[in-house]
Design a protein around this motif. Structure first.
Motif, PDB file in Angstrom:
ATOM      1  N   ARG A   1       4.545  10.351   1.513  1.00 40.78           N
ATOM      2  CA  ARG A   1       5.065   9.269   0.665  1.00 40.78           C
ATOM      3  C   ARG A   1       5.451   8.040   1.496  1.00 40.78           C
ATOM      4  O   ARG A   1       6.615   7.671   1.595  1.00 40.78           O
ATOM      5  CB  ARG A   1       6.239   9.747  -0.178  1.00 40.78           C
ATOM      6  N   GLY A   2       4.448   7.432   2.084  1.00 42.64           N
ATOM      7  CA  GLY A   2       4.660   6.204   2.845  1.00 42.64           C
ATOM      8  C   GLY A   2       4.390   4.970   1.986  1.00 42.64           C
ATOM      9  O   GLY A   2       3.536   4.985   1.094  1.00 42.64           O
ATOM     10  N   LYS A   3       5.133   3.911   2.266  1.00 37.73           N
ATOM     11  CA  LYS A   3       4.998   2.655   1.518  1.00 37.73           C
ATOM     12  C   LYS A   3       5.083   1.516   2.517  1.00 37.73           C
ATOM     13  O   LYS A   3       6.046   1.452   3.307  1.00 37.73           O
ATOM     14  CB  LYS A   3       6.126   2.575   0.481  1.00 37.73           C
ATOM     15  N   PHE A   4       4.101   0.617   2.484  1.00 35.36           N
ATOM     16  CA  PHE A   4       3.989  -0.411   3.524  1.00 35.36           C
ATOM     17  C   PHE A   4       3.735  -1.772   2.883  1.00 35.36           C
ATOM     18  O   PHE A   4       2.876  -1.904   2.003  1.00 35.36           O
ATOM     19  CB  PHE A   4       2.848  -0.064   4.484  1.00 35.36           C
ATOM     20  N   LEU A   5       4.491  -2.761   3.351  1.00 29.36           N
ATOM     21  CA  LEU A   5       4.287  -4.142   2.915  1.00 29.36           C
ATOM     22  C   LEU A   5       3.356  -4.801   3.930  1.00 29.36           C
ATOM     23  O   LEU A   5       3.678  -4.858   5.125  1.00 29.36           O
ATOM     24  CB  LEU A   5       5.633  -4.868   2.861  1.00 29.36           C
ATOM     25  N   ILE A   6       2.216  -5.291   3.462  1.00 33.45           N
ATOM     26  CA  ILE A   6       1.180  -5.783   4.364  1.00 33.45           C
ATOM     27  C   ILE A   6       0.860  -7.240   4.043  1.00 33.45           C
ATOM     28  O   ILE A   6       0.663  -7.599   2.881  1.00 33.45           O
ATOM     29  CB  ILE A   6      -0.099  -4.911   4.250  1.00 33.45           C
ATOM     30  N   TYR A   7       0.817  -8.055   5.099  1.00 33.27           N
ATOM     31  CA  TYR A   7       0.463  -9.469   4.980  1.00 33.27           C
ATOM     32  C   TYR A   7      -0.860  -9.684   5.701  1.00 33.27           C
ATOM     33  O   TYR A   7      -1.057  -9.185   6.803  1.00 33.27           O
ATOM     34  CB  TYR A   7       1.520 -10.351   5.642  1.00 33.27           C
TER      35      TYR A   7
ATOM     36  N   ALA B   1       0.872  -1.180   0.000  1.00 38.02           N
ATOM     37  CA  ALA B   1       0.000   0.000   0.000  1.00 38.02           C
ATOM     38  C   ALA B   1       0.906   1.227   0.000  1.00 38.02           C
ATOM     39  O   ALA B   1       1.793   1.359   0.854  1.00 38.02           O
ATOM     40  CB  ALA B   1      -0.903  -0.002   1.227  1.00 38.02           C
ATOM     41  N   GLU B   2       0.684   2.101  -0.972  1.00 42.15           N
ATOM     42  CA  GLU B   2       1.571   3.251  -1.154  1.00 42.15           C
ATOM     43  C   GLU B   2       0.728   4.515  -1.274  1.00 42.15           C
ATOM     44  O   GLU B   2      -0.173   4.581  -2.114  1.00 42.15           O
ATOM     45  CB  GLU B   2       2.406   3.040  -2.416  1.00 42.15           C
TER      46      GLU B   2
END
Length: 230
Positions: free
Chosen positions: A96-102, A8-9
């Motif tokens: 400008r946040g970027k998150f790797l989500i499981y 999610a960016e």
């Protein structure tokens, strides 16, 4: 364990710490309740269905990038009972946040999550309603459970836990670790909703942790990340 992984960016997002009001601080990454809200929104679910979703999923989060954090100031009208007139509210915002989500769940829910990440029924927003995000790299993966002291995700903190940390070497801005309290569930029978379950977690950006004790994590082999699912 099967999971759906996605990125999610956003341009501007904020994940308010509920303990703050006049000066609203942001977490460095969305919490489980916020990810569940995001999923409930794109899946077209009602509030009651949101709480069921919250019970049915586990979530792991790795903050990948934050350009900076700034303060936004709003003015608002006060009620007569509060003295009327206007006041100022400040809120931290992530630029400008970027998150790797499981996300893990039983089938057919996991398949539904995958479907609505690809074809959202509502506009995807994470944080406030107008804080839109792009959803990228959606993939169903198999994660290997194991006990390990190395953790790359936001992880739960037990009182007295010791940990060491070092940069992961991803050449991203670094935000040092901090211990925070997040809500896990709410009493849905009262208005406003009251938190009923809490947990302390450690959040940061750009670091790998050794917590000096074995913790149940799940390995994402593609990224080589050990992720705690909460």
């Amino acid at each position: 364990m099967k999971a759906v992984r996605f990125i999610a960016e956003g341009l501007i997002n904020s994940f308010r710490m509920p303990q703050t009001s006049v000066f609203q601080l942001t977490y460095l990454a969305p919490t489980k309740t916020q990810v569940a809200g995001f999923l409930a929104n794109i899946m077209g679910k009602t509030e009651e269905e949101y709480y069921q979703l919250l019970d049915d999923i586990k979530v792991g989060i790795v903050p990948l990038y934050i350009e900076s954090i700034f303060n936004d100031a709003w003015t608002f009208k006060k009620w007569k009972a509060s003295g009327a007139g206007r006041d100022i509210l400040q809120r931290e915002k992530i630029y400008r946040g970027k998150f790797l989500i499981y996300t893990s769940a039983e089938e057919p829910l996991l398949g539904d999550i995958m479907k609505f990440l690809r074809y959202p029924s509502r506009i995807p927003s994470l944080g406030m309603d107008d804080e839109l995000v792009l959803i990228r790299d959606i993939k169903k993966i198999e994660m290997e459970p194991k006990d390990d002291s190395v953790v790359h995700s936001v992880f739960t903190y037990n009182e007295g836990m010791k940990y060491e940390y070092c940069p992961k070497g991803d050449n991203v801005p670094l935000f040092p670790p901090r211990i925070i309290t997040v809500n896990l569930n709410f009493d849905r029978k009262v208005t406003p909703r009251k938190p009923t379950d809490f947990v302390q977690v450690v959040e940061s950006l750009g670091f790998e942790f050794d917590v000096r004790e074995n913790k149940r994590v799940h390995l994402d082999r593609e990224y080589a990340y050990n992720v705690e699912m909460i």
